[in-house]
Design an enzyme around this catalytic site. Structure first.
Site, short mmCIF file in Angstrom:
data_model
loop_
_atom_site.label_atom_id
_atom_site.label_comp_id
_atom_site.label_asym_id
_atom_site.label_seq_id
_atom_site.Cartn_x
_atom_site.Cartn_y
_atom_site.Cartn_z
N GLU A 39 0.83 -1.21 0.00
CA GLU A 39 0.00 0.00 0.00
C GLU A 39 0.86 1.26 0.00
O GLU A 39 0.56 2.24 -0.65
CB GLU A 39 -0.83 0.02 1.29
CG GLU A 39 -2.22 -0.48 1.15
CD GLU A 39 -3.09 0.59 0.57
OE1 GLU A 39 -3.13 0.67 -0.67
OE2 GLU A 39 -3.71 1.33 1.32
N THR A 55 -5.21 9.37 -3.29
CA THR A 55 -5.08 9.39 -1.83
C THR A 55 -4.08 10.45 -1.40
O THR A 55 -4.29 11.15 -0.40
CB THR A 55 -4.65 8.00 -1.32
OG1 THR A 55 -5.61 7.04 -1.78
CG2 THR A 55 -4.57 7.93 0.18
N1 HSE Z 1 -7.52 6.31 5.59
C1 HSE Z 1 -6.95 6.68 4.32
C2 HSE Z 1 -7.37 8.08 3.98
C3 HSE Z 1 -7.46 5.77 3.21
O1 HSE Z 1 -8.54 8.40 4.17
O2 HSE Z 1 -6.54 8.88 3.54
C4 HSE Z 1 -6.37 4.95 2.62
O3 HSE Z 1 -5.75 4.13 3.57
#
Ligand code: HSE
Length: 292
Positions: A120, A168
């Protein structure tokens, strides 16, 4: 040869930023691995043209490296990249489970979560377990630096994916650096309500618990029509609506008998602002599954 299906996932659920995640029963990626002298990657399916096949730049390349498990890896993408539905996590999770099996490494599912999170990190620049944990374990997961807990839950969901792209990396740039004590208290209350709702399989409590006063409001401007889509879903019977992960997908919790109406309302509201969208009528699902 080993073949594994790993599901799309939805991280955050509003109040659990970077902590909560849920496995969706569809869509999913399917990864097939075969032992090789060195790792090579071939990608087909949704958005395949946007994903690098160079193992150094690909999520599954990092997973193969971490497990010292060189392989020829075929990825059939069902989860669109940059969707907010854990696309890179689905591939990383499937690869971790498949390579663990292929090379008989003997890691438990829990031990494979940080391995897949390394993959990831290649995609998002940061290692988060909130998508890989449900992609591997299934159900609803709470991922913290201390470990991962999983609750099996059965809940109807709609994941509505607009035809826009939010990376992201970009969505993390708008997250505020700090929050007020009032917002902190509200978030803890909502997060706790959501967990109780998941334990009880109660869509009303889960919906109430999806509120988040800090991260979601900062991100809504990245998704054209978000407020209208949310209102339309709630009017059609959804009990809670929030951004799925970093977006642009929007996640609604509902009852099974309102799911179709919620999906239609969300697509319609995106259409009103000139954005094409598709909706997955889905539910909390299983984690990575090894095919015979
Ligand atoms: N929690 C993360 C975010 C999503 O909202 O940026 C990807 O892991």
């Amino acid at each position: 040869m080993v073949t594994v299906r790993a599901p799309a996932t939805s991280a955050n659920l509003g109040s659990g930023f970077d902590v909560f995640g849920v496995a969706l029963d569809r869509p999913a990626d399917v990864v097939r691995v075969e032992k090789a002298e060195e790792t090579t990657i071939e990608i087909t399916g949704v958005g395949a043209q946007y994903i690098p096949e160079d193992p150094e730049q690909n999520t599954v390349g990092a997973v193969a490296e971490a497990l010292d498990a060189p392989a020829h890896i075929d990825i059939d993408k069902g989860v669109r990249p940059a969707s907010g539905l854990g696309s890179s996590a689905a591939s990383a999770a499937a690869a971790a489970v498949a390579l663990n099996e292929l090379y008989d490494r003997g890691h438990s599912r829990e031990e494979l979560v940080p391995v897949a999170a390394k993959g990831e990190a290649v995609a998002s620049g940061d290692a988060h377990d909130d998508n890989v944990a449900p992609a591997i374990l299934g159900g609803f997961t709470v991922a913290t630096p201390d470990g991962v807990s999983r609750i099996r839950s059965s809940l109807a969901l709609v994941a509505c994916l607009p035809d826009i792209v939010v990376s992201t990396r970009d969505a993390r740039k708008v997250v505020p650096d700090s929050a007020s004590m009032d917002d902190l208290i509200a978030t803890v209350g909502h997060a706790a309500t959501l967990v109780v709702g998941m334990c009880r399989g109660d869509p009303d409590l889960v919906g109430q618990g999806m509120h988040d006063p800090v991260v979601t409001p900062a991100r809504t401007s990245l998704i054209d029509g978000y407020d209208d889509v949310r209102s339309a879903a709630l009017s059609a019977g959804a009990t809670g609506v929030t951004i799925s992960g970093a977006g642009p997908a929007v996640l609604a919790v509902c009852r099974t008998d309102t799911r179709r109406a919620v999906a239609r309302a969300m697509i319609g509201a995106f259409a009103e602002v000139g954005v094409e969208a598709r909706a997955y009528q889905t539910a909390v699902g299983e984690g990575a599954t090894v095919y015979d």
